[in-house]
Write a protein that holds these residues in place. Sequence first.
Motif, mmCIF file in Angstrom:
data_model
loop_
_atom_site.group_PDB
_atom_site.id
_atom_site.type_symbol
_atom_site.label_atom_id
_atom_site.label_comp_id
_atom_site.label_asym_id
_atom_site.label_seq_id
_atom_site.Cartn_x
_atom_site.Cartn_y
_atom_site.Cartn_z
ATOM 1 N N VAL A 1 53.365 44.929 36.998
ATOM 2 C CA VAL A 1 52.862 43.796 36.251
ATOM 3 C C VAL A 1 51.675 44.271 35.422
ATOM 4 N N SER A 2 51.663 43.917 34.148
ATOM 5 C CA SER A 2 50.547 44.286 33.279
ATOM 6 C C SER A 2 49.512 43.174 33.299
ATOM 7 N N ALA B 1 41.357 41.315 32.379
ATOM 8 C CA ALA B 1 42.566 41.310 33.201
ATOM 9 C C ALA B 1 42.971 39.847 33.309
ATOM 10 N N VAL B 2 44.205 39.534 32.919
ATOM 11 C CA VAL B 2 44.662 38.154 32.909
ATOM 12 C C VAL B 2 44.694 37.560 34.319
ATOM 13 N N ARG B 3 44.786 36.245 34.379
ATOM 14 C CA ARG B 3 44.781 35.498 35.643
ATOM 15 C C ARG B 3 45.953 35.940 36.516
ATOM 16 N N LEU C 1 51.309 37.372 38.321
ATOM 17 C CA LEU C 1 50.625 36.632 37.276
ATOM 18 C C LEU C 1 50.563 35.151 37.631
ATOM 19 N N SER C 2 49.453 34.508 37.281
ATOM 20 C CA SER C 2 49.267 33.070 37.531
ATOM 21 C C SER C 2 49.348 32.327 36.204
#
Length: 137
Positions: free
Chosen positions: A29-30, A64-66, A135-136
């Motif tokens: 996951v990025s 860094a994304v949620r 990812l959220s």
Amino acid sequence: MKTLRIIAAAVALFVATASTLPVAKAQEVSLGNIKRTNLLRNDLRAAGREVIQVLVEFGPGVSAVRHTHPGEELVYVTEGALEYQLDGRPPLTVKAGEALFIPHGTPHAVKNVGSVKAAELATYIVEKGKPLLKLSE
């Protein structure tokens, strides 16, 4: 004897070309434009749990994304300043030399709020066999 030579030649050819064949990698996951260096992964004595340690580096302004983890995350900021946004809490800036605990399954995002590179040593105590990152929304 001729059959053995043919088999040996085929095996040798396969071995010689195997290193040039593309290797399928597991999907990761990025989280954004960050650099992750995996340092350690080891089973724990607690059944079904493992520890994973990662050095995570953020350029200036990089986020860094949620996301969530299937266990606890212990963060130690090694350089710079990172702002953590954990669901249900006000934003928190953690600077080099400071630590943060992120509870199991807590959605969170991280951003380098400084003008220089920032990095964290992330230690995860998680459920074995589950993806480390989700990812959220």
